[in-house]
Design a protein around this motif. Structure first.
Motif, PDB file in Angstrom:
ATOM      1  N   ASN A 264      49.847   2.668  56.070  1.00 16.06           N
ATOM      2  CA  ASN A 264      48.935   2.059  54.969  1.00 16.06           C
ATOM      3  C   ASN A 264      49.552   2.560  53.857  1.00 16.06           C
ATOM      4  O   ASN A 264      49.511   1.714  52.707  1.00 16.06           O
ATOM      5  N   ASP A 265      50.286   3.566  53.543  1.00 19.73           N
ATOM      6  CA  ASP A 265      51.047   4.072  52.452  1.00 19.73           C
ATOM      7  C   ASP A 265      52.269   3.149  51.852  1.00 19.73           C
ATOM      8  O   ASP A 265      52.513   3.271  50.723  1.00 19.73           O
ATOM      9  N   THR A 266      52.862   2.354  52.989  1.00 17.41           N
ATOM     10  CA  THR A 266      53.834   1.816  52.523  1.00 17.41           C
ATOM     11  C   THR A 266      53.543   0.338  52.128  1.00 17.41           C
ATOM     12  O   THR A 266      54.453  -0.355  51.299  1.00 17.41           O
ATOM     13  N   GLN A 267      52.122  -0.121  52.419  1.00 16.00           N
ATOM     14  CA  GLN A 267      52.231  -1.497  52.012  1.00 16.00           C
ATOM     15  C   GLN A 267      52.126  -2.022  50.412  1.00 16.00           C
ATOM     16  O   GLN A 267      52.806  -2.940  49.936  1.00 16.00           O
ATOM     17  N   PRO A 268      51.463  -1.014  49.606  1.00 19.39           N
ATOM     18  CA  PRO A 268      51.668  -1.474  47.990  1.00 19.39           C
ATOM     19  C   PRO A 268      53.134  -1.644  47.554  1.00 19.39           C
ATOM     20  O   PRO A 268      53.580  -2.489  46.772  1.00 19.39           O
ATOM     21  N   GLN A 269      53.979  -0.670  48.373  1.00 18.34           N
ATOM     22  CA  GLN A 269      55.523  -0.604  48.103  1.00 18.34           C
ATOM     23  C   GLN A 269      56.205  -2.043  48.450  1.00 18.34           C
ATOM     24  O   GLN A 269      56.858  -2.591  47.729  1.00 18.34           O
ATOM     25  N   ARG A 270      55.703  -2.508  49.604  1.00 16.24           N
ATOM     26  CA  ARG A 270      56.145  -3.821  50.227  1.00 16.24           C
ATOM     27  C   ARG A 270      55.996  -4.898  49.239  1.00 16.24           C
ATOM     28  O   ARG A 270      56.759  -5.727  49.038  1.00 16.24           O
ATOM     29  N   LEU A 271      54.623  -4.716  48.736  1.00 15.74           N
ATOM     30  CA  LEU A 271      54.193  -5.798  47.784  1.00 15.74           C
ATOM     31  C   LEU A 271      55.109  -6.065  46.684  1.00 15.74           C
ATOM     32  O   LEU A 271      55.523  -7.014  46.028  1.00 15.74           O
TER      33      LEU A 271
ATOM     34  N   ASP B  34      32.325  -2.530  42.319  1.00 19.11           N
ATOM     35  CA  ASP B  34      32.881  -2.106  41.282  1.00 19.11           C
ATOM     36  C   ASP B  34      33.624  -0.899  41.385  1.00 19.11           C
ATOM     37  O   ASP B  34      34.102  -0.214  40.576  1.00 19.11           O
ATOM     38  N   ASP B  35      33.636  -0.492  42.953  1.00 19.84           N
ATOM     39  CA  ASP B  35      34.292   0.869  43.254  1.00 19.84           C
ATOM     40  C   ASP B  35      35.746   0.951  43.209  1.00 19.84           C
ATOM     41  O   ASP B  35      36.315  -0.013  44.016  1.00 19.84           O
ATOM     42  N   VAL B  36      36.553   1.648  42.370  1.00 19.06           N
ATOM     43  CA  VAL B  36      38.163   1.697  42.655  1.00 19.06           C
ATOM     44  C   VAL B  36      38.566   2.823  43.276  1.00 19.06           C
ATOM     45  O   VAL B  36      39.654   3.114  43.411  1.00 19.06           O
ATOM     46  N   ARG B  37      37.676   3.683  43.824  1.00 19.00           N
ATOM     47  CA  ARG B  37      38.068   5.159  44.438  1.00 19.00           C
ATOM     48  C   ARG B  37      39.207   4.493  45.586  1.00 19.00           C
ATOM     49  O   ARG B  37      39.047   3.823  46.257  1.00 19.00           O
ATOM     50  N   ASN B  38      40.289   5.263  45.504  1.00 14.38           N
ATOM     51  CA  ASN B  38      41.435   4.975  46.331  1.00 14.38           C
ATOM     52  C   ASN B  38      41.898   3.337  46.570  1.00 14.38           C
ATOM     53  O   ASN B  38      42.233   2.963  47.506  1.00 14.38           O
ATOM     54  N   SER B  39      41.384   2.614  45.677  1.00 17.01           N
ATOM     55  CA  SER B  39      41.883   1.293  45.544  1.00 17.01           C
ATOM     56  C   SER B  39      43.432   1.135  45.676  1.00 17.01           C
ATOM     57  O   SER B  39      44.119   1.900  45.118  1.00 17.01           O
ATOM     58  N   ARG B  40      43.771   0.171  46.383  1.00 12.88           N
ATOM     59  CA  ARG B  40      45.372  -0.196  46.497  1.00 12.88           C
ATOM     60  C   ARG B  40      45.767  -0.465  45.030  1.00 12.88           C
ATOM     61  O   ARG B  40      47.173  -0.458  45.045  1.00 12.88           O
ATOM     62  N   ALA B  41      44.884  -1.106  44.506  1.00 15.42           N
ATOM     63  CA  ALA B  41      45.307  -1.431  42.779  1.00 15.42           C
ATOM     64  C   ALA B  41      46.050  -0.074  42.248  1.00 15.42           C
ATOM     65  O   ALA B  41      46.717  -0.338  41.390  1.00 15.42           O
ATOM     66  N   ILE B  42      45.717   1.019  42.680  1.00 13.65           N
ATOM     67  CA  ILE B  42      45.928   2.239  41.740  1.00 13.65           C
ATOM     68  C   ILE B  42      47.334   2.331  42.026  1.00 13.65           C
ATOM     69  O   ILE B  42      48.456   2.629  41.349  1.00 13.65           O
ATOM     70  N   GLU B  43      47.756   2.354  43.448  1.00 12.58           N
ATOM     71  CA  GLU B  43      49.357   2.599  43.918  1.00 12.58           C
ATOM     72  C   GLU B  43      50.083   1.253  43.039  1.00 12.58           C
ATOM     73  O   GLU B  43      51.394   1.430  42.838  1.00 12.58           O
TER      74      GLU B  43
END
Ligand SMILES: NC(=O)c1ccc[n+]([C@@H]2O[C@H](COP(=O)([O-])OP(=O)(O)OC[C@H]3O[C@@H](n4cnc5c(N)ncnc54)[C@H](O)[C@@H]3O)[C@@H](O)[C@H]2O)c1
Ligand SMILES: O=c1ccn([C@@H]2O[C@H](COP(=O)(O)OP(=O)(O)O[C@H]3O[C@H](CO)[C@@H](O)[C@H](O)[C@H]3O)[C@@H](O)[C@H]2O)c(=O)[nH]1
Length: 430
Positions: A297-304, A331-340
């Motif tokens: 899960n941690d690698t997916q934003p980086q791959r994007l 409207d919840d952004v808690r731990n959203s992938r958008a943050i990474e």
């Protein structure tokens, strides 16, 4: 029945409104005056489809909110819907629920009748019996099993479909250690059981606590597995969505939670998977598969971002981030992938322009210095790249808007749009 709910966030407010709709008299206790005022005015303090209508109907009538715990004494049973956040090491921090439990116990000291307290928050096995029950007994001066009863009733609702999930549950789990608590849970849920025929799992308290973690750990791992497979698909030029559609036809796998992409976020999966890993390690067991699920899960934003980088150097350039909420419908952004994704773009010195239909204000608190627009079209204009992070339906209708980009490079982390010949399109796993 007269039911109180302590904590009026996503779970507490939804549960309160839905219980009121089942015909119960509800008192919602929260320390936040703004939340209390909103509920009493018949308005939802959070964005959750269907909740406004229920609060409009029941707020300040069958459902009242207050900051005063004393009103709990007028009720027969209290549900604890309080936060159980992560500590830095991933373990859960029970200080908030412990403090609220102590206040509740002290309040119940002045109640003559017996009372049932139900943990609805997600807590590590044995927390209810070994941590919360002793606090309640001490503070209330009542005796467990006599005039004080505890239970665990985990919540499985998803944000964005919380009301629908409450009203059509796959299952209800009643974790109890005495008949009074079990009978009380049946009384509270009787109208729902009658309406839906939902299966009831009767179990011990620690099992109920573990069922919640197992449920979330399984689902999060399922998404990580399809992401791992999706990353392999991408390397071979294979469409992971076609593969998922096919394997999902196998009943043993099932078609749901097979959407690969930028990964899982939210207030539950990351917190709960890390909490059960930390709890297992504390007992001397290292859950290798769950650790791998987090790692994928941690690698997916980086791959994007790496895919975007294959086409454009974003340093000093405008990049549109479409979708800020951790999933659509909230409207919840808690731990959203958008943050990474935003942090990754910041590290690459991009000028970031974010857009979300409802979560902008919440993300602005986290990133006050990036730009936000009030439409996807405005975010795309003049951008050299766009990344799609949340699968809001409205992104599927974007078309001409992409042609206003300076470089129409679109990296889709959610299989949200249909590519046109005018854009350079990359899917994360297809
Ligand atoms: N959000 C979900 O979709 C979801 C689903 C299932 C289970 N859960 C679990 O339910 C629990 C609550 O989650 P949430 O998302 O509703 O949390 P939340 O942060 O949205 O809401 C918690 C509420 O508790 C209030 N509060 C804090 N301290 C208090 C106190 N001492 N007395 C009274 N109120 C107090 C806060 O003001 C807040 O309104 C967590 O354990 C979570 O893991 C959440
Ligand atoms: O196929 C999928 C399904 C989900 N997700 C992502 O997974 C995360 C969680 O989604 P979802 O489970 O729909 O939302 P939550 O509101 O976090 O609900 C989960 O967490 C809650 C809190 O514990 C539980 O009550 C629910 O049963 C459980 O589904 C989101 O970022 C989704 O984008 C995917 O990437 N692919």
């Amino acid at each position: 029945m007269r039911v109180s709910i302590v904590g009026s966030g996503y779970v507490g407010t939804t549960t309160a409104a839905c219980f009121a709709d089942l015909g119960h008299d509800i008192v919602n206790v929260d320390i936040d005056q703004d939340i209390v005022d909103a509920i009493n005015a018949g308005q939802s303090p959070i964005h959750e489809p269907g909740l406004d209508d229920l609060l409009d109907e029941h707020g300040s009538d069958a459902l009242t909110a207050t900051t005063d715990y004393a009103d709990v004494r007028e009720t027969d049973v209290t549900f604890l819907a309080l936060p159980t956040p992560s500590r830095d090491d991933g373990s859960i921090d029970t200080s908030i629920i412990e403090a609220a439990t102590e206040t509740l116990g002290a309040t119940l000291a002045d109640k003559d009748d017996e009372h049932v307290v139900v943990t609805k928050s997600t807590v590590i096995p044995t927390t209810t019996t070994d941590t919360l029950a002793p606090i309640l007994e001490d503070a209330s001066r009542k005796t467990l099993g006599e005039d004080l009863h505890v239970a665990m009733n985990p919540e499985f609702l998803r944000e964005g479909t919380a009301v629908e999930d409450f009203q059509h549950p796959d299952k209800l789990v009643f974790g109890t250690q005495d008949d009074t608590a079990l009978d009380t849970l049946y009384d509270v849920f009787a109208p729902l059981i009658e309406q839906t025929d939902a299966p009831v799992v009767e179990t011990d308290i620690a099992e109920a606590e573990m069922i919640k973690y197992a449920n979330n750990a399984f689902l999060a791992s399922k998404v990580s597995l399809i992401n791992d497979l999706g990353n392999i698909c991408k390397e071979f030029g294979v469409d992971a969505y076609e593969v998922a559609d096919a394997i999902g036809l196998d009943d043993r796998i099932g078609e749901r939670f097979l959407r690969s992409g930028v990964g899982w976020g939210g207030s539950c999966f990351p917190k709960d998977v890390n909490a059960i890993i930390a709890a297992a390690k504390n007992k001397g067991y290292t859950p290798a598969l769950l650790e791998a699920a987090v790692a994928v899960n941690d690698t997916q934003p980086q791959r994007l971002l790496d895919l975007l980088n294959d086409y454009v150097d974003v340093a000093g350039e405008r990049v549109a981030v479409l979708g800020l909420a951790f999933k659509p419908g909230t409207d919840d952004v808690r731990n959203s992938r958008a943050i990474e994704v935003i942090e990754g773009l910041q590290n690459r010195d991009a000028t970031i322009v974010g857009y979300d239909p409802v979560a902008t204000e919440n993300m602005r608190e986290r990133f006050p210095d990036i730009k936000y627009t009030s439409s996807a079209a405005a975010a795309l204009k003049d951008a050299v790249g766009a990344v799609i992070v949340t699968d809001w339906d409205e992104f599927a209708t974007l078309d001409e808007e992409f042609t206003t980009m300076r470089e129409p490079v679109v990296v889709d982390g959610r299989r949200s749009i249909t590519p046109t010949p005018d854009i350079t399109y990359e899917g994360l796993t297809w």
